[in-house]
Structures are given as C-alpha cells and as structure tokens.
Design a protein around this motif. Structure first.
Motif, PDB file in Angstrom:
ATOM      1  N   TYR A 227       0.854  -1.193   0.000  1.00 50.66           N
ATOM      2  CA  TYR A 227       0.000   0.000   0.000  1.00 50.66           C
ATOM      3  C   TYR A 227       0.890   1.242   0.000  1.00 50.66           C
ATOM      4  CZ  TYR A 227      -3.570  -3.336   1.505  1.00 50.66           C
ATOM      5  OH  TYR A 227      -4.421  -4.418   1.587  1.00 50.66           O
TER       6      TYR A 227
ATOM      7  N   LEU B 211      -3.574   3.723   7.300  1.00 47.92           N
ATOM      8  CA  LEU B 211      -3.845   2.338   6.929  1.00 47.92           C
ATOM      9  C   LEU B 211      -4.282   1.579   8.172  1.00 47.92           C
ATOM     10  CD1 LEU B 211      -3.653   0.310   4.495  1.00 47.92           C
ATOM     11  CD2 LEU B 211      -1.498  -0.450   5.522  1.00 47.92           C
ATOM     12  N   TYR B 212      -5.463   0.963   8.087  1.00 52.52           N
ATOM     13  CA  TYR B 212      -5.927   0.066   9.147  1.00 52.52           C
ATOM     14  C   TYR B 212      -5.569  -1.361   8.749  1.00 52.52           C
ATOM     15  CZ  TYR B 212      -8.911  -2.955  11.923  1.00 52.52           C
ATOM     16  OH  TYR B 212      -9.364  -3.958  12.750  1.00 52.52           O
TER      17      TYR B 212
ATOM     18  N   TYR C 182     -11.023  -7.542  10.705  1.00 53.85           N
ATOM     19  CA  TYR C 182     -11.663  -6.616   9.774  1.00 53.85           C
ATOM     20  C   TYR C 182     -10.692  -6.354   8.630  1.00 53.85           C
ATOM     21  CZ  TYR C 182     -15.518  -5.568  12.970  1.00 53.85           C
ATOM     22  OH  TYR C 182     -16.634  -5.657  13.765  1.00 53.85           O
ATOM     23  N   PRO C 183     -11.200  -6.042   7.432  1.00 56.81           N
ATOM     24  CA  PRO C 183     -10.318  -5.909   6.270  1.00 56.81           C
ATOM     25  C   PRO C 183      -9.319  -4.775   6.401  1.00 56.81           C
ATOM     26  CG  PRO C 183     -12.625  -6.104   5.603  1.00 56.81           C
ATOM     27  CD  PRO C 183     -12.627  -5.901   7.085  1.00 56.81           C
ATOM     28  N   THR C 184      -8.147  -4.983   5.816  1.00 59.20           N
ATOM     29  CA  THR C 184      -7.158  -3.916   5.694  1.00 59.20           C
ATOM     30  C   THR C 184      -7.727  -2.828   4.786  1.00 59.20           C
ATOM     31  OG1 THR C 184      -5.326  -5.454   5.990  1.00 59.20           O
ATOM     32  CG2 THR C 184      -4.821  -3.365   4.915  1.00 59.20           C
ATOM     33  N   GLU C 185      -7.590  -1.575   5.202  1.00 58.93           N
ATOM     34  CA  GLU C 185      -8.198  -0.483   4.431  1.00 58.93           C
ATOM     35  C   GLU C 185      -7.361   0.785   4.558  1.00 58.93           C
ATOM     36  OE1 GLU C 185     -12.509   1.855   4.144  1.00 58.93           O
ATOM     37  OE2 GLU C 185     -12.377  -0.134   5.060  1.00 58.93           O
ATOM     38  N   LYS C 186      -7.164   1.447   3.418  1.00 62.76           N
ATOM     39  CA  LYS C 186      -6.454   2.724   3.384  1.00 62.76           C
ATOM     40  C   LYS C 186      -7.471   3.863   3.418  1.00 62.76           C
ATOM     41  CE  LYS C 186      -3.583   5.591   0.344  1.00 62.76           C
ATOM     42  NZ  LYS C 186      -2.788   5.644  -0.912  1.00 62.76           N
ATOM     43  N   ILE C 187      -7.152   4.919   4.201  1.00 61.46           N
ATOM     44  CA  ILE C 187      -8.034   6.081   4.312  1.00 61.46           C
ATOM     45  C   ILE C 187      -7.196   7.340   4.125  1.00 61.46           C
ATOM     46  CG2 ILE C 187      -9.890   7.138   5.638  1.00 61.46           C
ATOM     47  CD1 ILE C 187      -8.393   4.074   7.151  1.00 61.46           C
TER      48      ILE C 187
ATOM     49  N   SER D   8     -11.403  10.850   1.942  1.00 57.18           N
ATOM     50  CA  SER D   8     -12.383   9.803   2.244  1.00 57.18           C
ATOM     51  C   SER D   8     -12.740   9.731   3.730  1.00 57.18           C
ATOM     52  CB  SER D   8     -11.872   8.437   1.774  1.00 57.18           C
ATOM     53  OG  SER D   8     -10.638   8.118   2.394  1.00 57.18           O
TER      54      SER D   8
ATOM     55  N   THR E 177     -14.068   3.216   8.523  1.00 59.33           N
ATOM     56  CA  THR E 177     -13.311   1.971   8.530  1.00 59.33           C
ATOM     57  C   THR E 177     -13.560   1.235   9.844  1.00 59.33           C
ATOM     58  OG1 THR E 177     -11.616   2.844   7.049  1.00 59.33           O
ATOM     59  CG2 THR E 177     -10.992   0.994   8.454  1.00 59.33           C
TER      60      THR E 177
END
Length: 277
Positions: free
Chosen positions: A95, A103-104, A136-141, A145, A171
């Motif tokens: 990422y 990033l989570y 929980y899914p990996t997610e970029k913020i 957003s 997220t």
C-alpha cells in the motif's frame, strides 16, 4: 518495548514535573532506522513509530511483553504517515501511504513491513494498536475519504478540522478509534471546553510544530489539573479519568486514538468551564 503501568487520580496529584513526564509522556518515538514501541497497561494500548531508511522495517512482536508469535496475532493497528511518501506491505500486498494518510490492518495479518519511497527523505510512520477479537479488512483512508467536521472559531483561537479515519461509521475495527485534528493558522486551542470519557482512554501525538514550538497539554481531574510541555512528535497517554486539552505557541496537528468500552465518538462527559481548577 517500553512499558507504562496504569496510574490513578490520587497518585497523580502528588507527581512533580519529572513524575508526570515519566508516567504519561512518550518521547523519542521517531528514530531513523528503528522500530520504537511503548506498551501502556491503560486499555492495553501500544503506541509506536518506524522510520525506514536504507532497509525496510518489519513490525515485530515483543514476545516477552505481548506473549504472541507475531504482532497482530491478537491485535489490530492503525498507521498514519506524518512524513514523506512510504509503503506498507501487509502479507504480500503493498500500500502506498502518503503524508497524513492512514492504513488500518486487522487481526491475524502476520507480516507488516514499512518502507520509504526515498530512504534519504524517509517516511515517518506512527501507529496505535489495541487488542482485537475478530478480523476486519485492511483499508487505506486519506483525508478526502475520511469523515470530517469543522469546529471552533478564530474568535476563540480554536478553529480546527477533525478527520475520523477508523470509527463506527467509517473503517471498521474491534475497538480502535483513530483520527487527526488540524488547527488552522492563528489557532492554538484544542478540545476546549474540555471533557473526560470514563469508558475510554486516549493517546495524543502532537506534530507539525516548529522546532522552538511547544504545546501545553492539560491533563488531570477537572478540579486538579496538571500540564505537560509537549514538543514536536511527542505523544501523551490520557487515562479515562483525565481531561485532555492543549494550547500551543502556534497552530499544530495531532493524532488521537481511543480504546475502551465502546467506539462512540461523542460518548464524553463535558466539563463546564466554571468547574476547571
């Protein structure tokens, strides 16, 4: 890994300046080429930082303290880059994380690696981690957003924008709530009027401050306030019984992270200005 034990209001009343700093201030987080970790027994928070230079830095578990084979075996993490562009690889997926992007990464991911786009001008990754019970899914913020809220006014020297990255309506996470507050130029106060939230603790990281700038971080019970003098890229542990507010010599930015009984951002106990002492 540095360890901090939980404190209580009665003992905090007796601390001198050095005692307050020893218990609550997290210093020397950002060391080039190193992973730095502080484990707090307040809600089992871990605060840390990584500055990858010539070589990438792997997020490693401290087996003696954490009792786990890898960092996210029983945890989740939120990571924000406060420096130049970098990359985070999570179990083989890379990422790109630019300045003020988050990033989570959830429970069960085995390998997290930090890398800078330019080792001579490295990324500065700051993170908070809390215990987790499911993945929980990996997610970029990024800022665009994130859920944002404009608060305050120049009249009260507290005009600011709050960006919520990891929260109930954004997220998803098990218990970590994390975001960032940017003060407008000419504004110095944050979170005033102040509050406590007895069901959650919090950690602040202050940054984007000039070299000679300071923030006076206010803490303690509302009728027994204390303060810590904070400098750029220093963090502070805020237990659930303490207020958490600050005023700087100029505007600044801070990352806040919460953990505890719930994830309701607005679950707080307001403190009337007349009650502060």
């Amino acid at each position: 890994m540095e360890i901090r034990y939980a404190t209580n209001p009665a003992s905090t009343k007796s601390y001198d300046t050095e005692g307050l700093r020893k218990e609550y201030l997290i210093d020397n987080l950002f060391v080039p080429g190193e992973l730095k970790l502080t484990y707090s027994h307040v809600d089992r928070f871990i605060a840390g930082a990584a500055i990858p230079t010539k070589e990438p830095i792997k997020l490693e578990a401290d087996k003696h303290t954490m009792g786990s084979d890898y960092f996210l075996e029983r945890r989740e993490i939120g990571i924000i880059n406060i420096g130049p562009k970098g990359f985070i690889t999570v179990d083989g997926t890379e990422y790109e994380i630019n300045n003020k992007e988050c990033l989570y990464v959830g429970l069960g991911n085995k390998e997290v690696v930090f890398r800078s786009a330019d080792p001579a001008n490295p990324a500065r990754f700051y993170f908070n981690s809390t215990p987790a019970h499911k993945n929980y899914p990996t997610e970029k913020i990024d800022l665009d957003s994130a859920e944002s809220q404009h608060l305050g006014s120049i009249t009260n020297s507290n005009e600011r924008t709050i960006y919520r990255f990891i929260h109930l309506n954004g997220t998803k996470s098990c218990q970590l709530v994390m975001g960032m507050t940017l003060l407008k130029p000419g504004n110095m106060w944050n979170t005033m009027p102040c509050h406590t939230h007895n069901r959650r603790s919090e950690i602040y990281l202050y940054f984007d401050m000039p070299e000679d700038g300071v923030v006076f971080h206010l803490m303690g019970e509302p009728n027994e306030t204390r303060h810590l003098v904070m400098r750029n890229e220093q963090a502070v542990i805020s237990p659930s019984w303490s207020i958490h507010s600050g005023v700087g010599t100029s505007n600044y930015t801070f990352i806040w992270a919460m953990a505890g009984e719930n994830q309701e951002f607005h679950d707080m106990d307001a403190v009337p200005m007349k009650d502060l002492k």
